[in-house]
Write a protein that holds these residues in place. Structure first.
Motif, PDB file in Angstrom:
ATOM      1  N   SER A   5     -10.362  77.962   7.367  1.00  0.00           N
ATOM      2  CA  SER A   5     -11.268  78.096   8.521  1.00  0.00           C
ATOM      3  C   SER A   5     -12.485  78.941   8.174  1.00  0.00           C
ATOM      4  O   SER A   5     -13.619  78.557   8.486  1.00  0.00           O
ATOM      5  N   ARG A   8     -14.542  77.010   5.727  1.00  0.00           N
ATOM      6  CA  ARG A   8     -14.831  75.640   6.169  1.00  0.00           C
ATOM      7  C   ARG A   8     -14.623  74.644   5.027  1.00  0.00           C
ATOM      8  O   ARG A   8     -15.432  73.772   4.773  1.00  0.00           O
ATOM      9  N   TYR A  62      -7.377  69.756   5.919  1.00  0.00           N
ATOM     10  CA  TYR A  62      -7.817  71.019   6.507  1.00  0.00           C
ATOM     11  C   TYR A  62      -6.679  71.592   7.331  1.00  0.00           C
ATOM     12  O   TYR A  62      -5.867  70.847   7.888  1.00  0.00           O
ATOM     13  N   SER A  64      -4.912  73.161  10.582  1.00  0.00           N
ATOM     14  CA  SER A  64      -5.123  72.852  12.001  1.00  0.00           C
ATOM     15  C   SER A  64      -6.024  73.885  12.662  1.00  0.00           C
ATOM     16  O   SER A  64      -6.792  73.560  13.573  1.00  0.00           O
ATOM     17  N   TYR A  66      -8.606  75.218  11.373  1.00  0.00           N
ATOM     18  CA  TYR A  66      -9.973  74.790  11.098  1.00  0.00           C
ATOM     19  C   TYR A  66     -10.418  73.751  12.122  1.00  0.00           C
ATOM     20  O   TYR A  66     -11.539  73.799  12.627  1.00  0.00           O
ATOM     21  N   HIS A  67      -9.559  72.790  12.418  1.00  0.00           N
ATOM     22  CA  HIS A  67      -9.920  71.747  13.387  1.00  0.00           C
ATOM     23  C   HIS A  67     -10.204  72.354  14.758  1.00  0.00           C
ATOM     24  O   HIS A  67     -11.135  71.926  15.450  1.00  0.00           O
ATOM     25  N   ASP A  68      -9.418  73.347  15.158  1.00  0.00           N
ATOM     26  CA  ASP A  68      -9.687  74.039  16.428  1.00  0.00           C
ATOM     27  C   ASP A  68     -11.051  74.726  16.378  1.00  0.00           C
ATOM     28  O   ASP A  68     -11.843  74.623  17.314  1.00  0.00           O
ATOM     29  N   ASP A  70     -13.639  74.017  14.439  1.00  0.00           N
ATOM     30  CA  ASP A  70     -14.675  72.998  14.361  1.00  0.00           C
ATOM     31  C   ASP A  70     -14.960  72.361  15.711  1.00  0.00           C
ATOM     32  O   ASP A  70     -16.108  72.000  15.999  1.00  0.00           O
ATOM     33  N   ARG A  71     -13.936  72.247  16.542  1.00  0.00           N
ATOM     34  CA  ARG A  71     -14.092  71.615  17.854  1.00  0.00           C
ATOM     35  C   ARG A  71     -14.346  72.620  18.980  1.00  0.00           C
ATOM     36  O   ARG A  71     -14.402  72.243  20.146  1.00  0.00           O
ATOM     37  N   GLY A  72     -14.452  73.901  18.618  1.00  0.00           N
ATOM     38  CA  GLY A  72     -14.737  74.924  19.624  1.00  0.00           C
ATOM     39  C   GLY A  72     -13.552  75.238  20.533  1.00  0.00           C
ATOM     40  O   GLY A  72     -13.720  75.792  21.603  1.00  0.00           O
ATOM     41  N   ARG A  73     -12.359  74.917  20.074  1.00  0.00           N
ATOM     42  CA  ARG A  73     -11.143  75.191  20.856  1.00  0.00           C
ATOM     43  C   ARG A  73     -10.625  76.595  20.534  1.00  0.00           C
ATOM     44  O   ARG A  73     -10.931  77.153  19.486  1.00  0.00           O
TER      45      ARG A  73
END
Length: 78
Positions: A5, A8, A62, A64, A66-68, A70-73
């Motif tokens: 994260s 990136r 990646y 998980s 990181y995905h949060d 990246d999506r602003g979660r």
């Protein structure tokens, strides 16, 4: 997950960079030390095992977290 994260980068890319492996090892060793101090039973080889597993991940994977990010979660920080 934290380094994936922060940087990136996919997990395997993080663990392909010697300086980041050194940082990851230091972070893990600190966590293990704290766990042992609190009485947790953690294997002595957990750091090396974790690093080896991380290096084996697919090159495009990646964390998980990181995905949060990246999506602003909200991230799984707690």
């Amino acid at each position: 997950a934290a380094l994936s994260s922060l940087c990136r980068l996919p997990v395997a890319s993080v663990y392909a960079e010697p300086a980041l492996v050194t940082l990851a090892r230091s972070m893990m060793e600190e966590i293990v030390t704290l766990a042992w101090a609190s009485g947790a039973l953690i294997s002595k080889d957990i750091v090396e095992t974790s690093i080896a597993r991380s290096k084996a991940f697919p090159t495009d994977m990646y964390a998980s977290m990181y995905h949060d990010l990246d999506r602003g979660r909200p991230m799984e920080l707690v």
